[in-house]
Design a protein around this motif. Structure first.
Motif, PDB file in Angstrom:
ATOM      1  N   UNK A 199      36.392  41.374  36.643  1.00  0.00           N
ATOM      2  CA  UNK A 199      36.403  39.872  35.984  1.00  0.00           C
ATOM      3  C   UNK A 199      34.828  39.491  35.648  1.00  0.00           C
ATOM      4  N   UNK A 200      34.072  39.586  36.739  1.00  0.00           N
ATOM      5  CA  UNK A 200      32.674  39.443  36.533  1.00  0.00           C
ATOM      6  C   UNK A 200      31.775  40.323  35.612  1.00  0.00           C
ATOM      7  N   UNK A 201      32.042  41.701  35.516  1.00  0.00           N
ATOM      8  CA  UNK A 201      31.565  42.478  34.651  1.00  0.00           C
ATOM      9  C   UNK A 201      31.987  42.084  33.006  1.00  0.00           C
ATOM     10  N   UNK A 202      33.233  41.738  32.924  1.00  0.00           N
ATOM     11  CA  UNK A 202      34.021  41.354  31.474  1.00  0.00           C
ATOM     12  C   UNK A 202      33.168  40.210  31.255  1.00  0.00           C
ATOM     13  N   UNK A 203      33.066  39.301  32.095  1.00  0.00           N
ATOM     14  CA  UNK A 203      32.300  37.828  31.812  1.00  0.00           C
ATOM     15  C   UNK A 203      30.864  38.246  31.234  1.00  0.00           C
ATOM     16  N   UNK A 225      27.002  47.169  33.673  1.00  0.00           N
ATOM     17  CA  UNK A 225      27.359  47.580  34.820  1.00  0.00           C
ATOM     18  C   UNK A 225      27.102  46.341  36.026  1.00  0.00           C
ATOM     19  N   UNK A 226      28.341  46.293  36.622  1.00  0.00           N
ATOM     20  CA  UNK A 226      28.220  45.507  37.687  1.00  0.00           C
ATOM     21  C   UNK A 226      28.489  46.214  39.016  1.00  0.00           C
ATOM     22  N   UNK A 227      27.374  46.293  39.768  1.00  0.00           N
ATOM     23  CA  UNK A 227      27.253  47.411  40.988  1.00  0.00           C
ATOM     24  C   UNK A 227      26.935  46.657  42.342  1.00  0.00           C
ATOM     25  N   UNK A 228      27.193  47.077  43.389  1.00  0.00           N
ATOM     26  CA  UNK A 228      26.730  46.699  44.575  1.00  0.00           C
ATOM     27  C   UNK A 228      26.795  47.585  45.691  1.00  0.00           C
ATOM     28  N   UNK A 237      32.163  48.045  55.457  1.00  0.00           N
ATOM     29  CA  UNK A 237      33.110  49.161  54.818  1.00  0.00           C
ATOM     30  C   UNK A 237      33.157  49.412  53.292  1.00  0.00           C
ATOM     31  N   UNK A 238      33.030  48.151  52.666  1.00  0.00           N
ATOM     32  CA  UNK A 238      33.268  48.075  51.106  1.00  0.00           C
ATOM     33  C   UNK A 238      31.539  48.382  50.854  1.00  0.00           C
ATOM     34  N   UNK A 239      31.216  49.596  50.887  1.00  0.00           N
ATOM     35  CA  UNK A 239      29.436  49.758  50.807  1.00  0.00           C
ATOM     36  C   UNK A 239      29.299  50.173  49.491  1.00  0.00           C
ATOM     37  N   UNK A 240      30.036  50.419  48.348  1.00  0.00           N
ATOM     38  CA  UNK A 240      29.636  50.761  47.057  1.00  0.00           C
ATOM     39  C   UNK A 240      30.886  50.516  46.135  1.00  0.00           C
ATOM     40  N   UNK A 241      30.321  50.087  44.816  1.00  0.00           N
ATOM     41  CA  UNK A 241      31.328  49.444  43.924  1.00  0.00           C
ATOM     42  C   UNK A 241      30.830  49.496  42.604  1.00  0.00           C
ATOM     43  N   UNK A 242      31.415  49.874  41.559  1.00  0.00           N
ATOM     44  CA  UNK A 242      30.549  49.806  40.233  1.00  0.00           C
ATOM     45  C   UNK A 242      31.789  49.686  39.291  1.00  0.00           C
ATOM     46  N   UNK A 243      31.339  48.662  38.222  1.00  0.00           N
ATOM     47  CA  UNK A 243      32.494  48.412  36.976  1.00  0.00           C
ATOM     48  C   UNK A 243      31.525  48.576  35.747  1.00  0.00           C
ATOM     49  N   UNK A 263      23.424  43.583  51.475  1.00  0.00           N
ATOM     50  CA  UNK A 263      23.113  44.589  50.435  1.00  0.00           C
ATOM     51  C   UNK A 263      22.743  43.885  49.295  1.00  0.00           C
ATOM     52  N   UNK A 264      22.660  44.711  48.084  1.00  0.00           N
ATOM     53  CA  UNK A 264      22.364  44.278  46.786  1.00  0.00           C
ATOM     54  C   UNK A 264      23.441  44.084  45.773  1.00  0.00           C
ATOM     55  N   UNK A 265      23.118  43.411  44.579  1.00  0.00           N
ATOM     56  CA  UNK A 265      23.937  43.318  43.575  1.00  0.00           C
ATOM     57  C   UNK A 265      23.200  43.775  42.317  1.00  0.00           C
ATOM     58  N   UNK A 266      23.715  45.124  41.356  1.00  0.00           N
ATOM     59  CA  UNK A 266      23.023  45.371  40.635  1.00  0.00           C
ATOM     60  C   UNK A 266      23.451  45.165  39.353  1.00  0.00           C
ATOM     61  N   UNK A 267      22.747  44.364  38.455  1.00  0.00           N
ATOM     62  CA  UNK A 267      23.499  44.221  36.938  1.00  0.00           C
ATOM     63  C   UNK A 267      22.423  45.104  35.962  1.00  0.00           C
TER      64      UNK A 267
END
Ligand SMILES: [Zn+2]
Length: 288
Positions: free
Chosen positions: A48-52, A64-67, A72-78, A111-115
Motif C-alpha cells: 500500500x505504501x509503495x502504491x501511494x 521501490x519501497x525497501x527495508x 526475522x523480517x530482515x528484508x523486503x522490497x516492493x 534497520x533502514x527504509x530505502x525509497x
C-alpha cells in the motif's frame, strides 16, 4: 470492487490518493510468498505504501519501497508504478527466519527504509535512506515524507489480516501542495485529526466516495483519476542469463547441478529459469 488507486484534489490545494489493494495483497503476500498473520499484514502494508508513494512520480517510472532490519523480517522490497503495476518480495532466507519467529520478539527490528525512484528516460535512479523509527510501517513512511521529501503529508496503511487471509488492505495519502494557506492547513489538520482511528475508514469496505467523504468532511474535492492495480513482474529469461554471465566462473560452478544446469528463480514472481552452463559460458565469452 476491483483493486485500484484513486486520486482526488481539494479546492484548498491538497492532493489525496486512495489505495484499495486487498486481492493483490492476498495474491502476492499469501499465494506467491506463503505468508500468514502479522508478516502478511506487514508485507501488505508495504505494498500500500509503495502504491501511494508511486502516485507522486511524474511520468512513467518505478518506486521501490525497501527495508532491511535485524529482526526475522530482515528484508523486503516492493516495486510499484503510478499506473498501478506492482510486485513485491522477500528472499527465501527471510521466509525461513519468519517461519521460525518466536511470536514475541520484534518481527522488524532496527534497520533502514530505502525509497528508490526510477523515472524512465533518466539514467540514474534516486534513492533516499532513513532509519526505521518503529515496527509500524505507517509511522516510518510518515517520517520518510517529513525528513526526505519535506512534505507536509499524512499517510495511513490499513491492512487487516485474519490467519492466512487479507481481509482488507487499503490506505490513503493526503499531501499538501504549494500555495496552501494557513487557514486551509488548519482546516485540513483539524479534519484529519478528528478521525481517531483511520483503520475504521476501511472497515466496511465501502466505495471510495463514502470513504473520501468521511476523510474530508465538508471539504470540496474533485475526483481526478483511477487506475486498476495489477501484479506484474518484468523478469525475463534474457535478463537472468545476462546477470548470470556477469558472475565469476567459480561462482557459476557452485550454482551448477549434476546435469550441468543452472536453475534460478525470480524472488518476486517465483518463476523458474533453467540454463545450460555451456550456454552461459558462451554468452560470457561473447561479452569479453
Ligand atoms: Zn519475476
Amino acid at each position: 470492487m476491483k483493486d485500484h488507486v484513486a486520486r482526488f484534489t481539494t479546492t484548498t490545494n491538497y492532493r489525496i490518493a486512495l489505495v484499495r489493494c486487498s486481492q493483490t495483497a492476498q495474491l502476492i503476500g499469501n499465494e506467491q510468498h506463503k505468508l500468514t498473520n502479522k508478516p502478511l499484514s506487514y508485507f501488505s502494508d508495504g505494498m500500500v505504501a509503495a502504491l501511494l508513494l508511486a502516485t507522486q512520480l511524474k511520468g512513467n517510472g518505478v518506486l521501490s519501497y525497501e527495508f532491511d532490519s535485524d529482526g526475522p523480517f530482515d528484508n523486503y522490497r516492493c516495486d510499484a508504478t503510478p499506473l498501478g503495476y506492482i510486485r513485491a518480495m522477500i528472499p527465501s532466507s527471510t521466509f525461513d527466519k519468519i517461519s521460525t519467529w518466536d511470536n514475541k520478539s520484534p518481527l522488524i527490528g532496527k534497520g533502514n527504509l530505502y525509497i528508490g525512484k526510477k523515472i524512465n528516460q533518466t539514467k540514474k535512479p534516486y534513492q533516499s535512506v532513513i532509519k526505521l523509527v518503529s515496527e509500524n510501517l505507517t509511522l516510518n513512511t510518515i517520517y520518510y515524507l517529513k525528513i526526505s521529501e519535506q512534505i507536509n503529508g499524512i499517510i495511513h496503511l490499513c491492512t487487516m489480516v485474519k490467519n492466512n487471509k487479507v481481509i482488507h488492505s487499503d490506505g490513503f495519502l493526503v499531501e499538501e501542495l504549494p500555495g496552501t494557506t494557513d487557514e486551509d492547513r488548519t482546516r485540513m489538520e483539524n479534519q484529519i485529526n478528528s478521525i481517531k482511528e483511520p483503520g475504521i475508514l476501511f472497515q466496511n469496505q465501502d466505495e471510495d466516495d463514502v470513504i473520501i467523504k468521511r476523510l474530508l468532511g465538508n471539504l470540496t474535492y474533485n475526483h481526478i483519476k483511477d487506475f486498476d492495480i495489477n501484479f506484474a513482474c518484468p523478469c525475463t529469461e534474457k535478463r537472468f542469463s545476462q546477470n548470470l554471465a556477469l558472475i565469476s566462473r567459480n561462482e557459476l560452478n557452485s550454482l551448477t547441478d549434476e546435469s550441468d544446469e543452472i536453475i534460478t528463480e525470480c524472488d518476486f514472481c517465483k518463476k523458474v529459469y533453467q540454463f545450460k552452463l555451456k550456454d552461459i559460458l558462451q554468452f560470457k565469452n561473447n561479452l569479453n
